[in-house]
Design a protein around this motif. Structure first.
Motif, PDB file in Angstrom:
ATOM      1  N   SER A 157      60.934   6.469  -8.853  1.00 17.24           N
ATOM      2  CA  SER A 157      60.660   5.083  -9.229  1.00 17.24           C
ATOM      3  C   SER A 157      60.982   4.194  -8.033  1.00 17.24           C
ATOM      4  O   SER A 157      62.083   4.258  -7.478  1.00 17.24           O
ATOM      5  CB  SER A 157      61.516   4.675 -10.433  1.00 17.24           C
ATOM      6  N   ILE A 158      60.007   3.373  -7.629  1.00 16.19           N
ATOM      7  CA  ILE A 158      60.193   2.440  -6.515  1.00 16.19           C
ATOM      8  C   ILE A 158      60.250   1.028  -7.098  1.00 16.19           C
ATOM      9  O   ILE A 158      59.277   0.557  -7.699  1.00 16.19           O
ATOM     10  CB  ILE A 158      59.047   2.540  -5.501  1.00 16.19           C
ATOM     11  N   THR A 159      61.391   0.365  -6.957  1.00 20.93           N
ATOM     12  CA  THR A 159      61.575  -0.960  -7.555  1.00 20.93           C
ATOM     13  C   THR A 159      61.959  -1.974  -6.484  1.00 20.93           C
ATOM     14  O   THR A 159      62.559  -1.640  -5.456  1.00 20.93           O
ATOM     15  CB  THR A 159      62.659  -0.934  -8.639  1.00 20.93           C
ATOM     16  N   GLY A 160      61.601  -3.235  -6.733  1.00 20.06           N
ATOM     17  CA  GLY A 160      61.923  -4.332  -5.817  1.00 20.06           C
ATOM     18  C   GLY A 160      61.588  -5.653  -6.476  1.00 20.06           C
ATOM     19  O   GLY A 160      61.114  -5.695  -7.621  1.00 20.06           O
ATOM     20  N   ASN A 161      61.786  -6.737  -5.771  1.00 21.73           N
ATOM     21  CA  ASN A 161      61.500  -8.063  -6.300  1.00 21.73           C
ATOM     22  C   ASN A 161      60.032  -8.407  -6.046  1.00 21.73           C
ATOM     23  O   ASN A 161      59.683  -9.102  -5.094  1.00 21.73           O
ATOM     24  CB  ASN A 161      62.410  -9.107  -5.643  1.00 21.73           C
ATOM     25  N   PHE A 162      59.153  -7.891  -6.920  1.00 16.94           N
ATOM     26  CA  PHE A 162      57.712  -8.062  -6.757  1.00 16.94           C
ATOM     27  C   PHE A 162      57.146  -9.153  -7.672  1.00 16.94           C
ATOM     28  O   PHE A 162      55.969  -9.136  -8.008  1.00 16.94           O
ATOM     29  CB  PHE A 162      56.992  -6.739  -7.057  1.00 16.94           C
ATOM     30  N   GLU A 194      55.148  -6.052 -11.682  1.00 19.23           N
ATOM     31  CA  GLU A 194      56.360  -6.621 -11.106  1.00 19.23           C
ATOM     32  C   GLU A 194      57.485  -5.598 -10.971  1.00 19.23           C
ATOM     33  O   GLU A 194      58.396  -5.766 -10.155  1.00 19.23           O
ATOM     34  CB  GLU A 194      56.842  -7.793 -11.956  1.00 19.23           C
ATOM     35  N   LYS A 195      57.427  -4.535 -11.773  1.00 15.37           N
ATOM     36  CA  LYS A 195      58.501  -3.531 -11.731  1.00 15.37           C
ATOM     37  C   LYS A 195      58.400  -2.625 -10.520  1.00 15.37           C
ATOM     38  O   LYS A 195      59.371  -1.982 -10.138  1.00 15.37           O
ATOM     39  CB  LYS A 195      58.486  -2.687 -13.016  1.00 15.37           C
ATOM     40  N   GLY A 196      57.200  -2.516  -9.907  1.00 15.12           N
ATOM     41  CA  GLY A 196      57.033  -1.650  -8.753  1.00 15.12           C
ATOM     42  C   GLY A 196      56.036  -0.543  -9.017  1.00 15.12           C
ATOM     43  O   GLY A 196      54.900  -0.802  -9.417  1.00 15.12           O
ATOM     44  N   ALA A 197      56.454   0.712  -8.827  1.00 19.00           N
ATOM     45  CA  ALA A 197      55.539   1.832  -9.017  1.00 19.00           C
ATOM     46  C   ALA A 197      56.322   3.113  -9.244  1.00 19.00           C
ATOM     47  O   ALA A 197      57.517   3.206  -8.923  1.00 19.00           O
ATOM     48  CB  ALA A 197      54.621   1.996  -7.804  1.00 19.00           C
ATOM     49  N   GLN A 198      55.654   4.084  -9.835  1.00 16.99           N
ATOM     50  CA  GLN A 198      56.200   5.435  -9.968  1.00 16.99           C
ATOM     51  C   GLN A 198      55.339   6.365  -9.132  1.00 16.99           C
ATOM     52  O   GLN A 198      54.105   6.257  -9.129  1.00 16.99           O
ATOM     53  CB  GLN A 198      56.202   5.867 -11.428  1.00 16.99           C
ATOM     54  N   VAL A 199      55.989   7.270  -8.400  1.00 16.04           N
ATOM     55  CA  VAL A 199      55.301   8.125  -7.442  1.00 16.04           C
ATOM     56  C   VAL A 199      55.641   9.578  -7.721  1.00 16.04           C
ATOM     57  O   VAL A 199      56.811   9.919  -7.953  1.00 16.04           O
ATOM     58  CB  VAL A 199      55.701   7.765  -5.997  1.00 16.04           C
ATOM     59  N   LEU A 200      54.628  10.442  -7.679  1.00 15.52           N
ATOM     60  CA  LEU A 200      54.838  11.895  -7.792  1.00 15.52           C
ATOM     61  C   LEU A 200      54.887  12.481  -6.382  1.00 15.52           C
ATOM     62  O   LEU A 200      54.119  12.084  -5.504  1.00 15.52           O
ATOM     63  CB  LEU A 200      53.717  12.545  -8.595  1.00 15.52           C
ATOM     64  N   ILE A 201      55.777  13.438  -6.179  1.00 13.45           N
ATOM     65  CA  ILE A 201      56.012  13.975  -4.847  1.00 13.45           C
ATOM     66  C   ILE A 201      56.492  15.417  -4.957  1.00 13.45           C
ATOM     67  O   ILE A 201      56.962  15.847  -6.016  1.00 13.45           O
ATOM     68  CB  ILE A 201      57.059  13.092  -4.113  1.00 13.45           C
ATOM     69  N   SER A 211      66.067   8.195   1.063  1.00 11.30           N
ATOM     70  CA  SER A 211      66.821   7.673   2.210  1.00 11.30           C
ATOM     71  C   SER A 211      65.933   6.933   3.217  1.00 11.30           C
ATOM     72  O   SER A 211      66.437   6.101   3.980  1.00 11.30           O
ATOM     73  CB  SER A 211      67.549   8.818   2.930  1.00 11.30           C
ATOM     74  N   SER A 212      64.630   7.188   3.195  1.00 11.70           N
ATOM     75  CA  SER A 212      63.759   6.629   4.230  1.00 11.70           C
ATOM     76  C   SER A 212      62.967   5.405   3.796  1.00 11.70           C
ATOM     77  O   SER A 212      62.674   4.530   4.604  1.00 11.70           O
ATOM     78  CB  SER A 212      62.767   7.702   4.710  1.00 11.70           C
ATOM     79  N   LEU A 213      62.588   5.333   2.516  1.00 15.07           N
ATOM     80  CA  LEU A 213      61.761   4.214   2.059  1.00 15.07           C
ATOM     81  C   LEU A 213      62.645   3.031   1.688  1.00 15.07           C
ATOM     82  O   LEU A 213      63.345   3.055   0.675  1.00 15.07           O
ATOM     83  CB  LEU A 213      60.914   4.637   0.851  1.00 15.07           C
ATOM     84  N   ASP A 214      62.611   1.979   2.511  1.00  9.69           N
ATOM     85  CA  ASP A 214      63.439   0.800   2.239  1.00  9.69           C
ATOM     86  C   ASP A 214      62.628  -0.466   2.037  1.00  9.69           C
ATOM     87  O   ASP A 214      63.176  -1.483   1.590  1.00  9.69           O
ATOM     88  CB  ASP A 214      64.465   0.593   3.354  1.00  9.69           C
ATOM     89  N   LYS A 215      61.319  -0.435   2.339  1.00 10.61           N
ATOM     90  CA  LYS A 215      60.481  -1.611   2.153  1.00 10.61           C
ATOM     91  C   LYS A 215      59.072  -1.214   1.739  1.00 10.61           C
ATOM     92  O   LYS A 215      58.567  -0.172   2.148  1.00 10.61           O
ATOM     93  CB  LYS A 215      60.405  -2.442   3.442  1.00 10.61           C
ATOM     94  N   VAL A 216      58.457  -2.057   0.928  1.00 12.54           N
ATOM     95  CA  VAL A 216      57.027  -1.981   0.648  1.00 12.54           C
ATOM     96  C   VAL A 216      56.462  -3.330   1.049  1.00 12.54           C
ATOM     97  O   VAL A 216      56.766  -4.348   0.407  1.00 12.54           O
ATOM     98  CB  VAL A 216      56.734  -1.682  -0.830  1.00 12.54           C
ATOM     99  N   GLY A 217      55.681  -3.351   2.118  1.00 15.25           N
ATOM    100  CA  GLY A 217      55.307  -4.619   2.715  1.00 15.25           C
ATOM    101  C   GLY A 217      56.552  -5.251   3.307  1.00 15.25           C
ATOM    102  O   GLY A 217      57.270  -4.634   4.101  1.00 15.25           O
TER     103      GLY A 217
END
Length: 308
Positions: A157-162, A194-201, A211-217
């Motif tokens: 789950s990728i969350t932020g202030n979107f 607004e909640k962000g996104a869910q990603v399969l990996i 540890s590596s993903l700290d920003k989206v845009g």
């Protein structure tokens, strides 16, 4: 029978498979039929027993048998991928191993399953992480060692202030790829506004992604591991509509079909959010032909069929 084949069997009228509350519509240019369905394509349930169509019995294929199977695949790049999967299946059968592919696009998965069904002595199980998953991994192994759905997919789950402007599918994909993760290591990306996104990996890259993903845009984000049961998705529904357009250009047909202005659709193309037959579109004027599938990230798909 797949959802798409059921659509064709319903009637000669155009049919739309839609995500609820998406407001999608459909368009027919010059006696054409267009079928629109949701952002997901194939359905392989992970919580219920596998059906015979989900476990494909195959056998060790000789080189000549593989060559015969590949003759049915016209696209050279696609044929190379199918050959690799058939070779993997043979190796798994001979060595009593269980082997996994990376995430496959729907055309590759469909062709691979069709080829494997003509052979025997290997189980082949697709797994996209949730029912209706578009991108799936394929696991092959001897029936003696591969009996259940393998644990080959993880969810994040990728969350932020979107709140002001939720990122697009392309924004999330670009940010993940920017960490150095290859596209084939990623499954579906499900937008949550607004909640962000869910990603399969793939599971082996979970810690690296966190540890590596700290920003989206420009928005700081946090990335957390969630269970597959926590994934949020909606099954497609169907609807039939008709209209007429004067052009077979992708921007004309798809913008009308998705109720998106042509200028906004052009922006989606520039962001890499539009695909024809799972290949990213780079030009607004790309012309569609019968059988083409137009995908718009977060919106759905149009399947184009022409009639006399």
């Amino acid at each position: 029978m797949s959802m798409l084949s059921r659509v064709h069997s319903i009637s000669m009228a155009a049919t739309i498979l839609m995500k609820p509350n998406r407001g999608l519509s459909r368009v027919i240019p010059h006696d054409s039929f267009i079928f629109l369905h949701s952002p997901t394509f194939r359905s392989f349930s992970l919580s219920s027993p596998l059906s015979p169509s989900e476990i494909c019995q195959t056998t060790q294929a000789t080189k000549s048998e593989v060559d015969v199977l590949l003759k049915a695949v016209s696209d050279r790049n696609l044929a190379e991928q199918i050959k690799h999967i058939l070779d993997m299946a043979n190796r798994a059968s001979l060595r009593r191993e269980v082997l996994h592919t990376d995430f496959l696009t729907p055309p590759v998965l469909e062709e691979a399953m069709a080829a494997l069904k003509k052979l025997a002595d290997v189980n082949a199980i697709p797994n996209g992480g949730y029912p209706e998953a578009e991108r799936c991994r394929l696991t092959v192994g001897h029936p003696d060692v591969l009996r259940t759905v393998p644990d080959t997919v993880a969810a994040l789950s990728i969350t932020g202030n979107f709140g002001y402007q939720p990122p697009s599918h392309g924004d999330f994909l670009g940010s993940v790829l920017g960490t150095g993760i290859a596209r084939e290591k990623l499954g579906d990306i499900m937008l949550q506004g607004e909640k962000g996104a869910q990603v399969l990996i793939v599971p082996e890259l979970v810690d690296y992604m966190i540890s590596s993903l700290d920003k989206v845009g420009k928005v700081p984000v946090s990335c957390t591991l969630i269970s597959l049961e926590a994934l949020e998705y909606e099954p497609p529904s169907t609807k039939t509509l008709k209209t007429v357009e004067s052009s077979l250009r992708v921007d004309a047909i798809a913008s009308a079909g998705f109720k998106i202005s042509r200028s906004k659709f052009a922006d989606l193309i520039s962001k890499g959010d539009v695909r024809i037959n799972w290949s990213t579109v780079t030009k607004n004027g790309a012309t569609l032909k019968t059988g083409d599938m137009v995908s718009v990230s977060g919106c759905g798909r149009l399947k184009v069929c022409f009639t006399q």
